[in-house]
Scaffold this active site. Structure first.
Site, PDB file in Angstrom:
ATOM      1  N   GLY A 110       0.895  -1.127  -0.074  1.00 28.35           N
ATOM      2  CA  GLY A 110       0.141  -0.020  -0.069  1.00 28.35           C
ATOM      3  C   GLY A 110       0.826   1.345  -0.191  1.00 28.35           C
ATOM      4  N   ARG A 161       0.832  -5.279  -5.439  1.00 21.71           N
ATOM      5  CA  ARG A 161       1.098  -6.698  -4.851  1.00 21.71           C
ATOM      6  C   ARG A 161       1.234  -7.475  -6.148  1.00 21.71           C
ATOM      7  NH1 ARG A 161      -2.181  -3.613  -1.629  1.00 21.71           N
ATOM      8  NH2 ARG A 161      -1.576  -3.573   0.758  1.00 21.71           N
ATOM      9  N   ASP A 176       4.878  -4.769   6.503  1.00 26.91           N
ATOM     10  CA  ASP A 176       5.242  -6.084   6.772  1.00 26.91           C
ATOM     11  C   ASP A 176       5.440  -7.096   5.817  1.00 26.91           C
ATOM     12  OD1 ASP A 176       2.522  -6.163   6.744  1.00 26.91           O
ATOM     13  OD2 ASP A 176       2.282  -7.119   8.675  1.00 26.91           O
ATOM     14  N   THR A 226       4.122   2.391   5.744  1.00 25.76           N
ATOM     15  CA  THR A 226       2.808   2.009   5.919  1.00 25.76           C
ATOM     16  C   THR A 226       1.960   2.939   6.716  1.00 25.76           C
ATOM     17  OG1 THR A 226       1.116   0.312   6.834  1.00 25.76           O
ATOM     18  CG2 THR A 226       3.653   0.051   7.614  1.00 25.76           C
ATOM     19  N   ASP A 250      -0.297   2.059   8.629  1.00 28.12           N
ATOM     20  CA  ASP A 250      -0.899   1.405   9.881  1.00 28.12           C
ATOM     21  C   ASP A 250       0.155   1.457  11.007  1.00 28.12           C
ATOM     22  OD1 ASP A 250      -3.325   0.658   8.601  1.00 28.12           O
ATOM     23  OD2 ASP A 250      -2.485  -1.289   7.885  1.00 28.12           O
ATOM     24  N   ASP A 290       2.531  -0.463  12.014  1.00 23.72           N
ATOM     25  CA  ASP A 290       2.381  -1.932  12.686  1.00 23.72           C
ATOM     26  C   ASP A 290       3.826  -2.701  12.144  1.00 23.72           C
ATOM     27  OD1 ASP A 290       2.138  -2.347   9.701  1.00 23.72           O
ATOM     28  OD2 ASP A 290       0.188  -3.768  10.053  1.00 23.72           O
ATOM     29  N   ARG A 295      -6.548  -3.199   9.754  1.00 21.05           N
ATOM     30  CA  ARG A 295      -7.361  -4.475   9.643  1.00 21.05           C
ATOM     31  C   ARG A 295      -6.654  -5.399  10.830  1.00 21.05           C
ATOM     32  NH1 ARG A 295      -5.914  -4.490   4.224  1.00 21.05           N
ATOM     33  NH2 ARG A 295      -4.087  -5.925   4.763  1.00 21.05           N
TER      34      ARG A 295
END
Length: 319
Positions: free
Chosen positions: A12, A73, A104, A126, A128, A130, A172
């Site tokens: 992303g 992707r 990740d 990212t 996120d 994360d 998510r």
């Protein structure tokens, strides 16, 4: 010493990727090292969409969101044959090292590619936030500020109509975006995948607060915690209060990067290029308490980052 490197953005997109790639390119060129750009993520690596870059290739980019290299992707790269093809394409151009900017999943792909002997340095890109081992990922600050701006605007209409408004944000598996923007935006509730919640309890608390004259309630929902639309229907039924839902979607990924994302991404890009040129491999550069740190690539992709319990506690106290 390495004489030729490449940079790729994968997964992303996130604001600040351009700043990081720009820093990689200009740092390497300043060291007398050739730099190639891989267009379209791992798909472009498999398809040999690889071009040499100059300093002008990355001009007028630092203020732009997205990634000039493109991303995506690749199912082909997930196969051993695809990764071997990607490696052969890199070697065909004389590329001796690779900077991978992504989340990740992208860093996991980089770890697999490194098994062919390609030196790799990763940067966490990212929204996120994360990636394990780093307090910060490229783009997370801009995305959080985008959400905060939406909360500020939705608060106005919520107050005018005495409504409950639920705002669904990305995340998510990680509730970092929801938690940070929810706390900063003064949300009454922040629902994240890491923490259990009870809609019966939440609904009763909202009903009670409205009975005392409260004019509105803001609830931030990370997508991994459940559909805000579905949660909103439950809360509307239980409270009998006018309830609306706003799903922010991909607007969170875009926009001009904040000062923090531009600066931190630039510092990470410089560090990645210098490390790769000097012989480093299989590391990810991130931040720990404001300082740039290196993390083993294997550790970054095999460990799971957890949400800071202090943020959870603070969100409950301030609500």
């Amino acid at each position: 010493m390495i004489n030729s490197i490449a940079v790729v953005t994968s997964g992303g997109d996130s604001p600040g990727m351009n700043a990081a790639a720009r820093a990689v390119v200009r740092t390497a060129l300043g060291e007398g090292v050739r730099v190639f750009g891989i267009y379209g993520g791992y798909t472009g690596m498999c398809d040999d969409h690889i071009e040499e870059l100059t300093s002008r290739s990355v001009s007028d980019l630092i203020q732009r969101g997205g990634t000039f290299l493109g991303t995506g992707r690749s199912t082909r790269f997930r196969t051993e044959e695809g990764r071997k093809l990607a490696y052969d394409n890199l070697k065909k151009h004389g590329i001796e090292g690779l900077v991978v900017i992504g989340g990740d999943g992208s860093l996991s792909g980089a770890s697999l590619l490194s098994q062919y002997g390609m030196p790799i340095v990763g940067l966490p890109g990212t929204i996120d936030n994360d990636v394990w081992g780093t307090d910060y990922t490229i783009g997370c600050d801009t995305a959080a500020n985008t959400i905060l701006d939406a909360i500020n605007k939705l608060r106005d209409t919520a107050s005018a109509h005495r409504r409950i408004i639920l705002i669904e944000v990305m995340g998510r598996k990680s509730g970092w975006l929801a938690m940070m923007s929810g706390i900063a935006g003064g949300a009454e509730y922040v629902l994240v995948p890491e923490v259990k919640f009870d809609l019966d309890v939440i609904s009763e608390e909202i009903k009670e607060s409205y009975s005392y004259g409260k004019r509105y309630s803001i609830i931030v929902v990370a997508e991994g915690a459940g559909s805000a639309v579905d949660i909103g229907k439950v809360i509307a039924d239980k409270t009998e209060i006018d309830t609306r839902v706003s799903v922010l979607g991909y607007i969170q990924r875009g926009g001009s990067p904040t000062v923090e994302d531009r600066m931190k991404a630039s510092l990470l890009g410089e560090r990645a290029a210098l490390a790769l040129i000097s012989g480093a491999s299989n590391v990810v550069f991130g931040y720990d308490q404001g300082k740039v740190v290196s993390i083993k690539l294997k550790d970054a992709v095999t460990n799971t980052k957890t949400l800071d319990p202090e943020l959870v506690r603070l969100s409950r106290v301030l609500a």
